[in-house]
Write a protein that holds these residues in place. Sequence first.
Motif, mmCIF file in Angstrom:
data_model
loop_
_atom_site.group_PDB
_atom_site.id
_atom_site.type_symbol
_atom_site.label_atom_id
_atom_site.label_comp_id
_atom_site.label_asym_id
_atom_site.label_seq_id
_atom_site.Cartn_x
_atom_site.Cartn_y
_atom_site.Cartn_z
ATOM 1 N N ASN A 103 58.157 43.343 53.902
ATOM 2 C CA ASN A 103 59.260 42.718 53.158
ATOM 3 C C ASN A 103 59.190 42.950 51.651
ATOM 4 N N LYS A 104 58.343 43.855 51.209
ATOM 5 C CA LYS A 104 58.269 44.188 49.787
ATOM 6 C C LYS A 104 59.190 45.358 49.469
ATOM 7 N N GLU A 143 52.396 60.596 48.471
ATOM 8 C CA GLU A 143 51.384 59.922 49.282
ATOM 9 C C GLU A 143 51.407 58.415 49.054
ATOM 10 N N ILE A 144 51.683 57.998 47.819
ATOM 11 C CA ILE A 144 51.800 56.565 47.549
ATOM 12 C C ILE A 144 53.001 55.986 48.281
ATOM 13 N N ALA A 145 54.145 56.666 48.200
ATOM 14 C CA ALA A 145 55.350 56.194 48.870
ATOM 15 C C ALA A 145 55.132 56.080 50.374
ATOM 16 N N LYS A 146 54.502 57.084 50.974
ATOM 17 C CA LYS A 146 54.252 57.073 52.412
ATOM 18 C C LYS A 146 53.284 55.954 52.793
ATOM 19 N N ALA A 147 52.254 55.750 51.988
ATOM 20 C CA ALA A 147 51.284 54.690 52.278
ATOM 21 C C ALA A 147 51.934 53.320 52.215
ATOM 22 N N GLU A 152 52.876 50.478 55.438
ATOM 23 C CA GLU A 152 52.421 49.093 55.395
ATOM 24 C C GLU A 152 53.591 48.107 55.289
ATOM 25 N N GLY A 153 54.811 48.600 55.579
ATOM 26 C CA GLY A 153 55.954 47.703 55.717
ATOM 27 C C GLY A 153 56.907 47.613 54.558
ATOM 28 N N ALA A 154 56.646 48.318 53.459
ATOM 29 C CA ALA A 154 57.517 48.225 52.292
ATOM 30 C C ALA A 154 58.763 49.086 52.460
#
Length: 239
Positions: A5-6, A20-24, A28-30
């Motif tokens: 929900n972020k 890689e940050i966007a995919k990670a 995790e639900g963002a």
Amino acid sequence: MKLENKVAVVTGGAKGIGMEIAKAFAKEGAIVIAADMGDMAYEEKNVHGYKLNVTDSEGCKAFFDEIISKFGKIDILVNNAGITKDAMTRKMTDEQWDAVINVNLKGVFNLTRYVGPKMEAQGSGSIINISSVVGLFGNIGQANYAATKAGVIGLTMTWAKEFARKGAQVRVNAIAPGYVMTDILKTVPQELLDGFAKLTMLGRLGQPEEVAKVALFLASDDASYITGQTISVNGGMRL
């Protein structure tokens, strides 16, 4: 699902470390908005591309307004967009200096000037600025780049104070990567890459995923008491 929900914004999110940050974050639900001047180099569920030039203040304001109108909030901002235009100081042109300052430093300010106060008003948020080992130690031929990445650390410490001064749980941290195998390094001759690896205590270059894992930690509640810090992700680099 650490970021369920972020709503997260990642600049320079079309490829490399930003990708890689966007995919990670998405895994995790963002809901992730990958803002970049270039085309997306990948497809990932819950990652949405957006064309943005971070040097354009009015464009950043329009982008911010659109995200708030659509989602109502921004929980995480990763200021990752950056460029290099290397030259020895005596040969560096005004164009090389100005271009790097505008993207790497002014670009970080342009978006955070809107997102930071919004996070303060909503009472929480995490801002992650991507600096560099060069911002900590300097590097020959990178006066412009080093200046911006050192400046990003100064902004990080300032914003950690500013956006939490009224009690809001807004955290601002920086990550300072070392030599990481992005597309830029893939064009470097292997003998030079081997030399870079020998500068580290771990004897190897980093991977974008390793920076993304630190960003995920800082974005999540696992880092709820960490702010105003610069975390080096450089394999123990010795310069």
